[in-house]
Design an enzyme around this catalytic site. Structure first.
Site, PDB file in Angstrom:
ATOM      1  N   GLN A  40       0.680  -1.277   0.103  1.00 33.02           N
ATOM      2  CA  GLN A  40      -0.094   0.149   0.004  1.00 33.02           C
ATOM      3  C   GLN A  40       1.042   1.228  -0.074  1.00 33.02           C
ATOM      4  O   GLN A  40       0.522   2.351   0.650  1.00 33.02           O
ATOM      5  CB  GLN A  40      -1.037  -0.112   1.400  1.00 33.02           C
ATOM      6  CG  GLN A  40      -2.045  -1.108   1.086  1.00 33.02           C
ATOM      7  CD  GLN A  40      -3.230  -0.509   0.020  1.00 33.02           C
ATOM      8  OE1 GLN A  40      -3.318   0.664  -0.479  1.00 33.02           O
ATOM      9  NE2 GLN A  40      -3.972  -1.457  -0.576  1.00 33.02           N
ATOM     10  N   SER A  41       1.851   1.206  -0.579  1.00 31.66           N
ATOM     11  CA  SER A  41       2.975   2.585  -0.846  1.00 31.66           C
ATOM     12  C   SER A  41       2.290   3.511  -1.492  1.00 31.66           C
ATOM     13  O   SER A  41       1.806   3.470  -2.337  1.00 31.66           O
ATOM     14  CB  SER A  41       4.254   1.971  -1.573  1.00 31.66           C
ATOM     15  OG  SER A  41       4.869   2.924  -1.778  1.00 31.66           O
TER      16      SER A  41
END
Ligand SMILES: *Cc1c(COP(=O)(O)O)cnc(C)c1O
Length: 323
Positions: free
Chosen positions: A75-76
Protein backbone atom coordinates in the site's frame (compact mmCIF):
# COMPACT_ATOMS: atom_id res chain seq x y z
CA UNK A 1 18.70 24.71 -16.04
CA UNK A 2 20.71 23.06 -13.28
CA UNK A 3 20.41 19.32 -12.76
CA UNK A 4 18.49 19.97 -9.56
CA UNK A 5 15.74 22.16 -10.95
CA UNK A 6 12.43 20.50 -9.97
CA UNK A 7 9.62 19.71 -12.40
CA UNK A 8 6.23 20.95 -11.34
CA UNK A 9 3.86 18.20 -10.21
CA UNK A 10 1.95 19.80 -7.32
CA UNK A 11 0.13 22.95 -6.24
CA UNK A 12 2.04 25.28 -3.93
CA UNK A 13 2.02 26.55 -1.28
CA UNK A 14 -0.18 24.04 0.52
CA UNK A 15 -2.64 25.57 3.02
CA UNK A 16 -1.95 26.01 6.74
CA UNK A 17 -5.23 25.62 8.59
CA UNK A 18 -6.19 26.17 12.26
CA UNK A 19 -7.32 23.18 14.34
CA UNK A 20 -8.82 24.84 17.45
CA UNK A 21 -11.22 22.08 18.49
CA UNK A 22 -8.58 19.39 18.23
CA UNK A 23 -6.13 21.65 20.09
CA UNK A 24 -8.50 21.94 23.06
CA UNK A 25 -9.23 18.20 23.08
CA UNK A 26 -5.56 17.26 23.35
CA UNK A 27 -4.60 19.86 25.95
CA UNK A 28 -3.41 22.86 23.92
CA UNK A 29 -4.89 26.37 23.60
CA UNK A 30 -7.23 26.80 20.61
CA UNK A 31 -4.81 29.01 18.65
CA UNK A 32 -1.76 26.78 19.28
CA UNK A 33 -2.39 23.99 16.78
CA UNK A 34 -2.33 24.29 12.98
CA UNK A 35 -2.33 21.68 10.25
CA UNK A 36 -0.05 22.03 7.23
CA UNK A 37 -2.03 20.35 4.47
CA UNK A 38 0.55 18.44 2.47
CA UNK A 39 -2.21 15.91 1.88
CA UNK A 40 -3.46 18.54 -0.60
CA UNK A 41 -0.43 18.64 -2.87
CA UNK A 42 -2.60 18.17 -5.94
CA UNK A 43 -1.35 15.04 -7.68
CA UNK A 44 -3.45 11.80 -7.64
CA UNK A 45 -4.53 11.56 -4.00
CA UNK A 46 -1.85 13.96 -2.74
CA UNK A 47 0.75 13.53 -0.03
CA UNK A 48 4.32 14.35 0.90
CA UNK A 49 5.94 12.25 -1.84
CA UNK A 50 5.01 14.88 -4.45
CA UNK A 51 7.62 17.37 -3.17
CA UNK A 52 10.33 14.73 -3.43
CA UNK A 53 9.21 13.49 -6.84
CA UNK A 54 9.38 17.01 -8.26
CA UNK A 55 13.14 16.67 -7.77
CA UNK A 56 13.83 12.95 -8.29
CA UNK A 57 11.54 12.54 -11.29
CA UNK A 58 12.78 15.89 -12.63
CA UNK A 59 16.36 14.59 -12.56
CA UNK A 60 15.28 11.32 -14.22
CA UNK A 61 13.57 13.22 -17.00
CA UNK A 62 16.61 15.37 -17.69
CA UNK A 63 18.80 12.26 -17.77
CA UNK A 64 16.63 10.88 -20.57
CA UNK A 65 14.68 8.28 -18.59
CA UNK A 66 11.54 6.88 -20.15
CA UNK A 67 10.49 4.61 -17.25
CA UNK A 68 10.30 5.37 -13.52
CA UNK A 69 10.95 2.35 -11.32
CA UNK A 70 10.49 2.25 -7.56
CA UNK A 71 9.75 -0.14 -4.69
CA UNK A 72 7.70 -0.24 -1.52
CA UNK A 73 5.09 -1.87 0.68
CA UNK A 74 1.93 -3.14 -1.07
CA UNK A 75 0.00 0.00 0.00
CA UNK A 76 2.90 2.38 -0.68
CA UNK A 77 1.79 6.00 -1.15
CA UNK A 78 5.17 6.71 -2.69
CA UNK A 79 4.67 4.02 -5.34
CA UNK A 80 1.21 5.40 -6.19
CA UNK A 81 2.57 8.92 -6.56
CA UNK A 82 5.52 7.70 -8.63
CA UNK A 83 2.96 6.13 -10.98
CA UNK A 84 1.07 9.43 -11.07
CA UNK A 85 4.26 11.45 -11.70
CA UNK A 86 5.17 9.12 -14.56
CA UNK A 87 1.71 9.60 -16.11
CA UNK A 88 1.98 13.38 -15.74
CA UNK A 89 5.42 13.41 -17.36
CA UNK A 90 4.61 10.99 -20.19
CA UNK A 91 6.78 8.19 -18.79
CA UNK A 92 6.08 4.53 -17.94
CA UNK A 93 6.08 3.30 -14.34
CA UNK A 94 7.09 -0.06 -12.89
CA UNK A 95 6.43 -0.65 -9.17
CA UNK A 96 8.22 -3.44 -7.32
CA UNK A 97 6.04 -4.15 -4.28
CA UNK A 98 6.43 -6.55 -1.36
CA UNK A 99 4.03 -9.46 -1.21
CA UNK A 100 1.95 -11.31 -3.77
CA UNK A 101 -0.99 -10.24 -5.94
CA UNK A 102 -3.92 -9.50 -3.59
CA UNK A 103 -7.24 -11.28 -3.94
CA UNK A 104 -9.17 -8.00 -3.78
CA UNK A 105 -7.61 -4.82 -5.14
CA UNK A 106 -8.02 -1.79 -2.85
CA UNK A 107 -6.55 1.54 -1.80
CA UNK A 108 -3.29 2.54 -3.43
CA UNK A 109 -3.09 -0.65 -5.49
CA UNK A 110 -6.33 0.24 -7.26
CA UNK A 111 -4.89 3.67 -8.05
CA UNK A 112 -1.60 2.15 -9.27
CA UNK A 113 -3.63 0.21 -11.83
CA UNK A 114 -5.72 3.17 -12.92
CA UNK A 115 -2.58 5.27 -13.30
CA UNK A 116 -1.13 2.72 -15.71
CA UNK A 117 1.74 1.33 -13.63
CA UNK A 118 2.97 -2.22 -14.06
CA UNK A 119 3.33 -3.95 -10.68
CA UNK A 120 5.97 -6.61 -10.05
CA UNK A 121 5.19 -8.60 -6.89
CA UNK A 122 8.45 -9.35 -5.08
CA UNK A 123 7.02 -11.96 -2.70
CA UNK A 124 7.62 -12.22 1.04
CA UNK A 125 11.02 -10.47 1.15
CA UNK A 126 12.92 -8.20 3.52
CA UNK A 127 14.39 -4.84 2.44
CA UNK A 128 17.51 -6.46 0.95
CA UNK A 129 15.36 -8.96 -0.94
CA UNK A 130 13.17 -6.15 -2.26
CA UNK A 131 16.24 -4.25 -3.46
CA UNK A 132 17.51 -7.39 -5.22
CA UNK A 133 14.25 -7.74 -7.16
CA UNK A 134 14.31 -4.01 -7.92
CA UNK A 135 17.84 -4.30 -9.36
CA UNK A 136 16.80 -7.30 -11.44
CA UNK A 137 13.76 -5.49 -12.85
CA UNK A 138 15.81 -2.36 -13.63
CA UNK A 139 18.37 -4.53 -15.42
CA UNK A 140 15.68 -6.16 -17.56
CA UNK A 141 14.22 -2.77 -18.45
CA UNK A 142 17.67 -1.48 -19.41
CA UNK A 143 18.21 -4.52 -21.63
CA UNK A 144 14.85 -3.87 -23.31
CA UNK A 145 15.87 -0.27 -24.01
CA UNK A 146 13.18 1.14 -21.69
CA UNK A 147 15.64 3.68 -20.16
CA UNK A 148 14.68 3.13 -16.49
CA UNK A 149 15.45 5.53 -13.66
CA UNK A 150 15.25 4.09 -10.14
CA UNK A 151 13.51 6.41 -7.70
CA UNK A 152 14.80 5.53 -4.19
CA UNK A 153 12.63 3.88 -1.50
CA UNK A 154 10.17 6.48 -0.24
CA UNK A 155 11.84 9.06 -2.48
CA UNK A 156 14.32 9.61 0.33
CA UNK A 157 17.61 10.47 -1.30
CA UNK A 158 19.37 13.73 -0.43
CA UNK A 159 17.90 15.15 -3.67
CA UNK A 160 14.36 14.10 -2.66
CA UNK A 161 14.80 15.46 0.86
CA UNK A 162 15.56 18.93 -0.57
CA UNK A 163 11.85 19.09 -1.38
CA UNK A 164 11.21 19.15 2.37
CA UNK A 165 13.90 21.71 3.05
CA UNK A 166 11.90 23.92 0.67
CA UNK A 167 8.71 22.94 2.50
CA UNK A 168 10.32 24.06 5.76
CA UNK A 169 10.87 27.54 4.32
CA UNK A 170 7.34 27.59 2.90
CA UNK A 171 6.01 26.75 6.38
CA UNK A 172 8.13 29.42 8.09
CA UNK A 173 6.66 32.06 5.78
CA UNK A 174 3.18 30.95 6.89
CA UNK A 175 4.03 30.48 10.59
CA UNK A 176 7.06 32.63 11.51
CA UNK A 177 6.53 31.89 15.22
CA UNK A 178 6.66 28.11 14.70
CA UNK A 179 7.82 26.25 17.82
CA UNK A 180 7.36 22.62 16.74
CA UNK A 181 6.35 20.81 13.58
CA UNK A 182 5.21 17.21 14.10
CA UNK A 183 5.82 14.72 11.31
CA UNK A 184 5.66 10.98 10.69
CA UNK A 185 9.05 9.38 10.00
CA UNK A 186 9.07 6.53 7.46
CA UNK A 187 11.97 6.56 5.00
CA UNK A 188 13.27 9.77 6.61
CA UNK A 189 13.47 12.33 3.81
CA UNK A 190 10.60 14.45 5.07
CA UNK A 191 11.95 14.81 8.60
CA UNK A 192 15.52 15.32 7.32
CA UNK A 193 14.51 18.16 5.00
CA UNK A 194 12.57 19.87 7.78
CA UNK A 195 15.49 19.49 10.21
CA UNK A 196 17.80 21.04 7.61
CA UNK A 197 15.51 24.05 7.14
CA UNK A 198 14.18 24.57 10.68
CA UNK A 199 16.80 23.08 13.01
CA UNK A 200 16.47 19.83 14.96
CA UNK A 201 14.85 21.56 17.97
CA UNK A 202 11.73 22.50 16.03
CA UNK A 203 11.04 19.11 14.41
CA UNK A 204 9.34 16.31 16.33
CA UNK A 205 9.46 13.07 14.33
CA UNK A 206 7.29 10.04 15.07
CA UNK A 207 8.76 6.77 13.84
CA UNK A 208 6.34 4.44 12.03
CA UNK A 209 8.66 1.42 12.03
CA UNK A 210 9.51 1.39 8.31
CA UNK A 211 13.31 1.19 8.77
CA UNK A 212 15.43 -0.58 11.42
CA UNK A 213 17.58 2.44 12.42
CA UNK A 214 15.55 5.63 11.91
CA UNK A 215 17.98 7.94 13.74
CA UNK A 216 20.88 6.89 11.50
CA UNK A 217 18.73 7.24 8.37
CA UNK A 218 17.68 10.81 9.22
CA UNK A 219 21.17 11.87 10.35
CA UNK A 220 22.73 10.55 7.14
CA UNK A 221 20.25 12.54 5.04
CA UNK A 222 20.73 15.67 7.19
CA UNK A 223 24.49 15.30 6.72
CA UNK A 224 24.02 14.94 2.96
CA UNK A 225 21.87 18.07 2.83
CA UNK A 226 24.37 20.10 4.85
CA UNK A 227 27.30 18.95 2.69
CA UNK A 228 30.92 18.20 3.53
CA UNK A 229 32.51 20.15 6.36
CA UNK A 230 29.22 20.91 8.08
CA UNK A 231 29.20 20.64 11.89
CA UNK A 232 28.12 17.40 13.53
CA UNK A 233 24.42 16.69 13.08
CA UNK A 234 22.30 17.81 16.05
CA UNK A 235 20.35 15.57 18.42
CA UNK A 236 17.02 14.63 16.89
CA UNK A 237 13.61 14.69 18.56
CA UNK A 238 12.32 11.32 17.41
CA UNK A 239 9.62 9.38 19.26
CA UNK A 240 9.66 5.62 18.81
CA UNK A 241 6.72 4.79 21.07
CA UNK A 242 4.01 4.60 18.39
CA UNK A 243 5.32 1.70 16.30
CA UNK A 244 3.34 -0.91 18.26
CA UNK A 245 3.30 -4.36 16.67
CA UNK A 246 4.77 -2.99 13.42
CA UNK A 247 4.34 -0.76 10.38
CA UNK A 248 1.08 -2.25 9.07
CA UNK A 249 -0.59 -2.89 12.47
CA UNK A 250 -3.22 -0.54 13.89
CA UNK A 251 -2.67 0.45 17.54
CA UNK A 252 -5.28 1.65 20.03
CA UNK A 253 -3.60 5.07 20.16
CA UNK A 254 -3.82 5.40 16.37
CA UNK A 255 -7.45 4.25 16.38
CA UNK A 256 -8.23 7.05 18.86
CA UNK A 257 -6.18 9.61 16.91
CA UNK A 258 -8.01 8.81 13.65
CA UNK A 259 -11.44 9.12 15.25
CA UNK A 260 -10.67 12.20 17.35
CA UNK A 261 -9.11 14.17 14.47
CA UNK A 262 -11.89 13.30 12.03
CA UNK A 263 -14.64 14.28 14.47
CA UNK A 264 -12.96 17.44 15.79
CA UNK A 265 -11.80 18.97 12.52
CA UNK A 266 -13.24 17.01 9.57
CA UNK A 267 -9.68 15.98 8.74
CA UNK A 268 -9.01 12.32 7.95
CA UNK A 269 -5.66 10.76 8.85
CA UNK A 270 -4.22 7.45 7.65
CA UNK A 271 -3.54 4.39 9.84
CA UNK A 272 0.20 3.99 9.08
CA UNK A 273 1.76 7.47 9.07
CA UNK A 274 -0.35 10.47 10.04
CA UNK A 275 -2.38 8.51 12.60
CA UNK A 276 0.88 7.57 14.34
CA UNK A 277 2.17 11.16 14.09
CA UNK A 278 -1.02 12.45 15.76
CA UNK A 279 -0.83 9.75 18.45
CA UNK A 280 2.77 10.89 19.04
CA UNK A 281 1.69 14.53 19.31
CA UNK A 282 -1.04 13.61 21.81
CA UNK A 283 1.54 11.71 23.89
CA UNK A 284 4.03 14.60 23.63
CA UNK A 285 1.44 17.08 24.96
CA UNK A 286 0.49 14.71 27.79
CA UNK A 287 4.18 14.49 28.77
CA UNK A 288 4.81 18.25 28.51
CA UNK A 289 7.25 17.94 25.60
CA UNK A 290 4.83 20.01 23.48
CA UNK A 291 3.35 22.79 25.61
CA UNK A 292 0.37 25.17 25.42
CA UNK A 293 0.99 28.79 24.42
CA UNK A 294 3.40 27.97 21.59
CA UNK A 295 2.73 27.41 17.88
CA UNK A 296 2.59 23.72 16.97
CA UNK A 297 2.10 22.59 13.38
CA UNK A 298 0.99 19.08 12.51
CA UNK A 299 2.27 18.15 9.06
CA UNK A 300 -0.47 16.19 7.29
CA UNK A 301 1.57 14.08 4.87
CA UNK A 302 -1.41 12.40 3.15
CA UNK A 303 -2.05 8.68 2.90
CA UNK A 304 -5.85 8.75 2.55
CA UNK A 305 -5.89 6.07 -0.21
CA UNK A 306 -4.01 3.76 2.15
CA UNK A 307 -6.88 4.02 4.67
CA UNK A 308 -9.11 2.24 2.15
CA UNK A 309 -6.54 -0.51 1.70
CA UNK A 310 -6.02 -1.17 5.42
CA UNK A 311 -8.10 -4.07 6.74
CA UNK A 312 -7.86 -3.19 10.44
CA UNK A 313 -8.73 0.47 9.83
CA UNK A 314 -11.76 -0.51 7.76
CA UNK A 315 -12.81 -2.90 10.52
CA UNK A 316 -12.54 0.00 13.03
CA UNK A 317 -14.69 2.19 10.77
CA UNK A 318 -17.20 -0.62 10.32
CA UNK A 319 -17.55 -0.84 14.11
CA UNK A 320 -18.32 2.92 14.28
CA UNK A 321 -21.00 2.66 11.61
CA UNK A 322 -22.74 -0.49 12.79
CA UNK A 323 -22.22 0.03 16.55
C1 LIG B 1 5.96 8.23 3.10
C2 LIG B 1 4.98 8.87 4.02
C3 LIG B 1 5.41 9.50 5.20
C4 LIG B 1 6.83 9.48 5.69
O1 LIG B 1 7.69 10.27 4.93
P1 LIG B 1 9.23 9.84 4.82
O2 LIG B 1 9.86 10.94 4.09
O3 LIG B 1 9.24 8.54 4.08
O4 LIG B 1 9.76 9.66 6.19
C5 LIG B 1 4.47 10.13 5.98
N1 LIG B 1 3.16 10.12 5.64
C6 LIG B 1 2.72 9.51 4.54
C7 LIG B 1 1.27 9.52 4.27
C8 LIG B 1 3.61 8.86 3.67
O5 LIG B 1 3.14 8.25 2.59
Amino acid sequence: MSDETPVRLGTWPTPLEPAPRLARLIGLEPDDLWIKRDDLTGLAGGGNKVRKLERTAGAALRQGARTLVTSGAPQSNHARLTAAAAARLGLDAVLVLKGSPPGAVSGNIALDGLLGARIVWAGDVDQAGLNAVLDEVAGELRAEGAAPAVIPFGGSSVLGARGYADAGHELLAQAPDLATVVVAMGSGGTMAGLVHALGADRVLGVDVGAVPDPVRVVLDLVGGLAGPGAPDPPALRLRRDQVGAGYAELTDAVRDALTTTARAEGVVLDPVYTGRAMAGLIAAVAEGDVRPGRRTVFLHTGGLPGLFGHGQAMEHARGLVTG
